[in-house]
Scaffold this motif. Structure first.
Motif, mmCIF file in Angstrom:
data_model
loop_
_atom_site.group_PDB
_atom_site.id
_atom_site.type_symbol
_atom_site.label_atom_id
_atom_site.label_comp_id
_atom_site.label_asym_id
_atom_site.label_seq_id
_atom_site.Cartn_x
_atom_site.Cartn_y
_atom_site.Cartn_z
ATOM 1 N N ILE A 91 0.833 -1.205 0.000
ATOM 2 C CA ILE A 91 0.000 0.000 0.000
ATOM 3 C C ILE A 91 0.866 1.253 0.000
ATOM 4 O O ILE A 91 0.653 2.184 -0.796
ATOM 5 N N SER A 92 1.845 1.322 0.889
ATOM 6 C CA SER A 92 2.699 2.510 0.949
ATOM 7 C C SER A 92 3.487 2.691 -0.341
ATOM 8 O O SER A 92 3.659 3.822 -0.825
ATOM 9 N N SER A 93 3.951 1.599 -0.936
ATOM 10 C CA SER A 93 4.702 1.702 -2.190
ATOM 11 C C SER A 93 3.799 2.125 -3.342
ATOM 12 O O SER A 93 4.210 2.903 -4.211
ATOM 13 N N ALA A 94 2.557 1.613 -3.364
ATOM 14 C CA ALA A 94 1.620 2.012 -4.420
ATOM 15 C C ALA A 94 1.284 3.491 -4.320
ATOM 16 O O ALA A 94 1.203 4.198 -5.337
ATOM 17 N N ILE A 95 1.084 3.985 -3.108
ATOM 18 C CA ILE A 95 0.831 5.419 -2.928
ATOM 19 C C ILE A 95 2.020 6.228 -3.406
ATOM 20 O O ILE A 95 1.860 7.277 -4.057
ATOM 21 N N ALA A 96 3.217 5.747 -3.103
ATOM 22 C CA ALA A 96 4.420 6.454 -3.554
ATOM 23 C C ALA A 96 4.479 6.531 -5.075
ATOM 24 O O ALA A 96 4.835 7.572 -5.646
ATOM 25 N N LEU A 97 4.127 5.431 -5.760
ATOM 26 C CA LEU A 97 4.125 5.450 -7.222
ATOM 27 C C LEU A 97 3.068 6.405 -7.765
ATOM 28 O O LEU A 97 3.332 7.184 -8.685
ATOM 29 N N LEU A 98 1.873 6.342 -7.200
ATOM 30 C CA LEU A 98 0.785 7.180 -7.708
ATOM 31 C C LEU A 98 1.075 8.667 -7.521
ATOM 32 O O LEU A 98 0.702 9.491 -8.363
ATOM 33 N N LEU A 99 1.748 9.015 -6.439
ATOM 34 C CA LEU A 99 2.038 10.420 -6.171
ATOM 35 C C LEU A 99 3.366 10.865 -6.769
ATOM 36 O O LEU A 99 3.487 12.002 -7.255
ATOM 37 N N PHE A 177 -0.998 6.815 4.265
ATOM 38 C CA PHE A 177 -0.871 7.918 3.321
ATOM 39 C C PHE A 177 0.382 8.740 3.588
ATOM 40 O O PHE A 177 1.102 9.103 2.644
ATOM 41 N N ILE A 178 0.652 9.049 4.835
ATOM 42 C CA ILE A 178 1.854 9.824 5.160
ATOM 43 C C ILE A 178 3.106 9.050 4.741
ATOM 44 O O ILE A 178 4.051 9.620 4.177
ATOM 45 N N ALA A 179 3.118 7.746 5.010
ATOM 46 C CA ALA A 179 4.269 6.929 4.600
ATOM 47 C C ALA A 179 4.438 6.949 3.085
ATOM 48 O O ALA A 179 5.554 7.092 2.571
ATOM 49 N N GLY A 180 3.330 6.805 2.356
ATOM 50 C CA GLY A 180 3.416 6.853 0.898
ATOM 51 C C GLY A 180 3.862 8.199 0.383
ATOM 52 O O GLY A 180 4.612 8.284 -0.597
ATOM 53 N N THR A 248 13.287 1.813 4.963
ATOM 54 C CA THR A 248 13.106 1.327 6.330
ATOM 55 C C THR A 248 12.835 2.447 7.330
ATOM 56 O O THR A 248 11.741 2.558 7.880
ATOM 57 N N ILE A 249 13.842 3.296 7.573
ATOM 58 C CA ILE A 249 13.788 4.204 8.712
ATOM 59 C C ILE A 249 12.658 5.222 8.563
ATOM 60 O O ILE A 249 11.871 5.432 9.489
ATOM 61 N N ALA A 250 12.571 5.862 7.402
ATOM 62 C CA ALA A 250 11.543 6.887 7.220
ATOM 63 C C ALA A 250 10.151 6.296 7.384
ATOM 64 O O ALA A 250 9.280 6.892 8.035
ATOM 65 N N VAL A 251 9.920 5.120 6.810
ATOM 66 C CA VAL A 251 8.607 4.487 6.915
ATOM 67 C C VAL A 251 8.328 4.059 8.352
ATOM 68 O O VAL A 251 7.199 4.185 8.847
#
Length: 340
Positions: A91-99, A177-180, A248-251
């Motif tokens: 989920i976090s990776s998909a949000i990162a791609l979309l944004l 969402f914040i993680a993404g 890792t760390i940021a997430v």
């Protein structure tokens, strides 16, 4: 026969081949490069086998499918189901791609096609400097700035669009969402750099042909630049996805570290990399817990391989489309030349 005889006569019957001693450096170079290339595959195989051996107690305890697809991670009860971790990672990776990918590609297009030449160098450096910021700084900035500042907007969005899937309910502080969003900022430099280099290789003839046929600048980018550069852009996006999956760390700082599958985009979650970073210290004295964390690392390893395989498939498919786009652009250039 006559030509061969003349060649032998002109060389005095001597062979034109170089002596073995002169070819020795080439043979050594070929052997050395072959060994290095094979060493990469050997190293990857060793990583996989070593991780599997270390993770075997967890797989024996839960079963391979039970470990991957079980929705319960409870260390105190020695229950290790990694599905919440896998879902949080995806989920976090998909949000990162979309944004992140649209912004990165738009940035690359602006720097390559629209930016004034005197500003291009400085703006490129500014974008690339985002990659120099440590991930822990991104995480702290997200926790202390983005989480409190965006929470009212997230709650409004959650209440207003609660009819959408995976939206609605109370907004937690750290969440998917914040993680993404943090990951989107982190992958922006690499995706933008690769896209910029690929877009710069688009032949000038293709762009001039589109403009000569009356296309606007946007239409030229849409019909001549993007189709030609699509394989490279897809490859850059997949590299960004790999970066997001392994972060890792940021997430860990901004996702909430809740080992369950959230019902909303704004719920807390967990990722494979985050659980390893958080729990590996305390797992040193618990062999089963340690094996479960190594098994999570193995799942992350396999997931990264699957992403790279998907990237290769998409890039190869894009190459065939690129050839078709190049043929179309060449026909347009020929037509423009005929009109001129």
């Amino acid at each position: 026969m006559e030509a061969s005889a003349l060649t032998q006569q002109s060389t005095g019957g001597r062979s034109l081949e170089r002596p073995s001693a002169a070819r020795l450096p080439d043979q050594i170079l070929r052997l050395g490069l072959t060994v290095l290339a094979a060493g990469i595959f050997v190293l990857l195989a060793y990583f996989f086998i070593r991780l599997f051996v270390e993770a075997r107690p967890a797989f024996s305890h839960e079963g391979v499918l039970g470990f991957v697809f079980s929705n319960d991670w409870n260390v105190s009860k020695e229950i290790f189901g990694a599905l919440p971790l896998v879902v949080g990672t995806l989920i976090s990776s998909a949000i990162a791609l979309l944004l992140g990918v649209p912004v990165a590609v738009a940035t690359a297009l602006y720097l390559t096609e629209l930016c004034p030449r005197r500003l291009r160098g400085s703006l490129t450096v500014l974008v690339e400097l985002l990659a120099a910021v440590p991930s822990v700084v991104y995480g702290l900035w997200g926790f202390f700035f983005l989480v409190p500042k965006l929470k009212p907007a997230e709650q409004w969005f959650s209440d207003t669009f609660s009819f959408l899937p995976f939206v609605g309910g109370h907004v937690a502080g750290p969440n998917y969402f914040i993680a993404g969003l943090i990951l989107a900022i982190m992958i922006l430099p690499i995706v933008s750099a690769i896209s910029r280099e690929v877009i710069a290789t688009v032949p000038t003839d293709h762009k001039e042909a589109a403009l000569a046929l009356g296309a606007t600048r946007w239409e030229m980018i849409r019909i001549a630049v993007i189709p030609y550069a699509r394989p490279g852009i897809v490859g850059g996006a997949m590299l960004g996805l790999g970066r997001a999956i392994g972060e890792t760390i940021a997430v860990t700082i901004v996702i909430g570290n809740a080992p369950n599958i959230g019902n909303s985009l704004f719920d807390q979650g967990y990722t494979l990399a985050a659980v390893i970073a958080n729990e590996f210290g305390e797992a040193a004295s618990d062999p089963l817990h340690r094996a479960a964390l190594i098994a999570a690392g193995l799942v992350l390893f396999v997931l990264t391989f699957l992403v790279n395989g998907l990237a290769r498939v998409l890039v190869n498919r894009g190459r065939h489309e690129k050839r078709g786009a190049a043929d179309s652009a060449g026909a347009a250039a020929a037509q423009a030349g005929a009109i001129a």
